[in-house]
Scaffold this active site. Sequence first.
Site, PDB file in Angstrom:
ATOM      1  N   GLY A  54       0.823  -1.206   0.000  1.00  0.00           N
ATOM      2  CA  GLY A  54       0.000   0.000   0.000  1.00  0.00           C
ATOM      3  C   GLY A  54       0.857   1.256   0.000  1.00  0.00           C
ATOM      4  O   GLY A  54       0.525   2.246  -0.665  1.00  0.00           O
ATOM      5  N   THR A  55       1.945   1.215   0.723  1.00  0.00           N
ATOM      6  CA  THR A  55       2.829   2.390   0.804  1.00  0.00           C
ATOM      7  C   THR A  55       3.353   2.752  -0.584  1.00  0.00           C
ATOM      8  O   THR A  55       3.359   3.926  -0.971  1.00  0.00           O
ATOM      9  CB  THR A  55       4.005   2.092   1.766  1.00  0.00           C
ATOM     10  OG1 THR A  55       3.464   1.788   3.050  1.00  0.00           O
ATOM     11  CG2 THR A  55       4.949   3.274   1.872  1.00  0.00           C
TER      12      THR A  55
ATOM     13  N   ASN B   6      -7.153   4.302   9.643  1.00  0.00           N
ATOM     14  CA  ASN B   6      -6.647   3.067  10.246  1.00  0.00           C
ATOM     15  C   ASN B   6      -6.651   3.077  11.768  1.00  0.00           C
ATOM     16  O   ASN B   6      -6.704   2.024  12.392  1.00  0.00           O
ATOM     17  CB  ASN B   6      -5.234   2.773   9.729  1.00  0.00           C
ATOM     18  CG  ASN B   6      -4.318   3.967   9.799  1.00  0.00           C
ATOM     19  OD1 ASN B   6      -4.626   5.021   9.244  1.00  0.00           O
ATOM     20  ND2 ASN B   6      -3.210   3.825  10.483  1.00  0.00           N
TER      21      ASN B   6
ATOM     22  N   SER C 280      -3.848  -2.867  -0.396  1.00  0.00           N
ATOM     23  CA  SER C 280      -2.727  -3.673   0.082  1.00  0.00           C
ATOM     24  C   SER C 280      -3.205  -5.092   0.403  1.00  0.00           C
ATOM     25  O   SER C 280      -4.260  -5.265   1.021  1.00  0.00           O
ATOM     26  CB  SER C 280      -2.159  -3.020   1.347  1.00  0.00           C
ATOM     27  OG  SER C 280      -1.177  -3.842   1.910  1.00  0.00           O
TER      28      SER C 280
ATOM     29  N   HIS D 276      -1.944  -7.483   2.430  1.00  0.00           N
ATOM     30  CA  HIS D 276      -1.858  -8.106   3.759  1.00  0.00           C
ATOM     31  C   HIS D 276      -2.964  -7.670   4.726  1.00  0.00           C
ATOM     32  O   HIS D 276      -3.070  -8.200   5.825  1.00  0.00           O
ATOM     33  CB  HIS D 276      -0.456  -7.916   4.368  1.00  0.00           C
ATOM     34  CG  HIS D 276      -0.146  -6.550   4.886  1.00  0.00           C
ATOM     35  ND1 HIS D 276      -0.189  -6.262   6.232  1.00  0.00           N
ATOM     36  CD2 HIS D 276       0.233  -5.403   4.273  1.00  0.00           C
ATOM     37  CE1 HIS D 276       0.156  -4.989   6.407  1.00  0.00           C
ATOM     38  NE2 HIS D 276       0.412  -4.457   5.242  1.00  0.00           N
TER      39      HIS D 276
ATOM     40  N   THR E 134      10.219  -8.324 -13.135  1.00  0.00           N
ATOM     41  CA  THR E 134       9.484  -9.575 -13.347  1.00  0.00           C
ATOM     42  C   THR E 134       8.357  -9.667 -12.328  1.00  0.00           C
ATOM     43  O   THR E 134       8.582  -9.444 -11.128  1.00  0.00           O
ATOM     44  CB  THR E 134      10.440 -10.776 -13.228  1.00  0.00           C
ATOM     45  OG1 THR E 134      11.477 -10.580 -14.194  1.00  0.00           O
ATOM     46  CG2 THR E 134       9.729 -12.089 -13.494  1.00  0.00           C
TER      47      THR E 134
ATOM     48  N   CYS F   8       2.110   1.287  12.878  1.00  0.00           N
ATOM     49  CA  CYS F   8       3.083   1.922  11.992  1.00  0.00           C
ATOM     50  C   CYS F   8       3.862   3.023  12.687  1.00  0.00           C
ATOM     51  O   CYS F   8       4.856   3.500  12.166  1.00  0.00           O
ATOM     52  CB  CYS F   8       2.364   2.518  10.784  1.00  0.00           C
ATOM     53  SG  CYS F   8       1.452   1.271   9.887  1.00  0.00           S
TER      54      CYS F   8
HETATM   55  N1  PLP Z   1      -2.534   3.235   4.377  1.00  0.00           N
HETATM   56  C1  PLP Z   1      -3.214   2.833   5.439  1.00  0.00           C
HETATM   57  C2  PLP Z   1      -4.498   3.502   5.800  1.00  0.00           C
HETATM   58  C3  PLP Z   1      -2.740   1.769   6.227  1.00  0.00           C
HETATM   59  O1  PLP Z   1      -3.428   1.382   7.291  1.00  0.00           O
HETATM   60  C4  PLP Z   1      -1.518   1.158   5.871  1.00  0.00           C
HETATM   61  C5  PLP Z   1      -0.952   0.095   6.703  1.00  0.00           C
HETATM   62  O2  PLP Z   1      -1.215  -0.007   7.869  1.00  0.00           O
HETATM   63  C6  PLP Z   1      -0.858   1.607   4.722  1.00  0.00           C
HETATM   64  C7  PLP Z   1      -1.386   2.656   3.995  1.00  0.00           C
HETATM   65  C8  PLP Z   1       0.414   0.995   4.263  1.00  0.00           C
HETATM   66  O3  PLP Z   1       0.167  -0.244   3.665  1.00  0.00           O
HETATM   67  P1  PLP Z   1       1.343  -1.329   3.529  1.00  0.00           P
HETATM   68  O4  PLP Z   1       1.581  -1.865   4.896  1.00  0.00           O
HETATM   69  O5  PLP Z   1       0.829  -2.346   2.577  1.00  0.00           O
HETATM   70  O6  PLP Z   1       2.520  -0.602   2.987  1.00  0.00           O
END
Ligand code: PLP
Length: 379
Positions: A70-71, A150, A200, A202, A238, A324
């Site tokens: 996601g990042t 989140n 994302s 996971h 790839t 995070c």
């Molecule tokens: N955006 C939000 C709202 C999230 O909660 C998170 C992860 O906790 C992310 C982005 C980042 O995703 P990733 O862990 O896949 O990089």
Amino acid sequence: MIAYLDNAATTAVWPEVADAAAKAMVEGYFNPSARYPDAAKAAKTLSEHRATVARALGCKPSEVVFTSCGTESDNWAIRSAVELNRRKGKHIITTAIEHSAVLNVMKDLEQEGYEVTYLPANAQGTIDLDTFSAALREDTILVSMMLVNNELGTVLPVQQVAQIIKASNSPALLHCDAVQGFMKIPVTAKELGVDLMAISGHKIHAPKGIGALYIRSGLKLKPFILGGGQESGLRSGTEPTAQIAALAKACELGMARRDADIAHMQELKEYTLRRIREELPQIVPVVLGDAPHVLALTMVGYKSEVLVRVLGDAGICVSAGSACHRGTPSHVYAALGLDKAHREGAFRVSFCGDSTQEEVDALIDGLKRAGELLFPSMS
Ligand code: PLP
């Protein structure tokens, strides 16, 4: 027994999802770009997987680009939207409660001369549309707003923001970080009206290391990674076929059970809240968001870090704010204007479709025991 109630941090990989990844690695290991029949089969499988993810996002397969997380999707979306609109202005709007995957890119852009407006959170932990409308300008080139916060589980008015942009003279592109909202809020990229949307794997029972970016067709983004031209030339390298197979399987299984999972998580959230209100009145909600899977609570005057450690030792997994942040104070609670006592006591309980009432019962017992241990004066 482990009571895993930290599903907003990450989810357990479903066994069928792990099987799909293993099959892709062990049997379908061919490079999709190679020229023999088994490789062509791998390429066909890859396009089927893209179509499955597209169905879950409510878009065309050609609008899905796989990323590593996601990042990465957030970083790319923001950077490329700004690049695409660079001749139209230097103003960006986001919110004060975005994830650091968005906020840290904004900080960088400010260093580069962009002006960023951070919309404040209201008392409900979301954004006022009037404040947004007042901030939108003719030189606003990007709006970045998450679907679900989140830490709070609040739902932000992305769809309404899209309509306001459309009705205005602003050239702004709309990016949505839907990492927490995907599969929890039954809405598609089209219905939201966004140009770019990050998800994302996971967070939806696929492994870590896979994400995707929805890119509305017609939007001509600059490639993110240059190389062999994979992912329509936008993100070379790839393809991680095993992770993609896993994401597709998680989307397929997740879509079939999505509505039931949402109802189940909502019920568990209400059950948790009811028991806390009745049996642990010293714990109160920070705000009550509409997302079914996140419950933000606070034990006023006590440090949640200690509480979370004590619960963890008993096999009960919740998080102190967002995982995070790794121990640094949460900008989301600060943006909400919470005082120090409420902030320090804040912790997050988060569910998935597999969460059980037994896990919640273990949490309630654990909280009571932790309370007796840590704060004997409270019992
Ligand atoms: N955006 C939000 C709202 C999230 O909660 C998170 C992860 O906790 C992310 C982005 C980042 O995703 P990733 O862990 O896949 O990089």
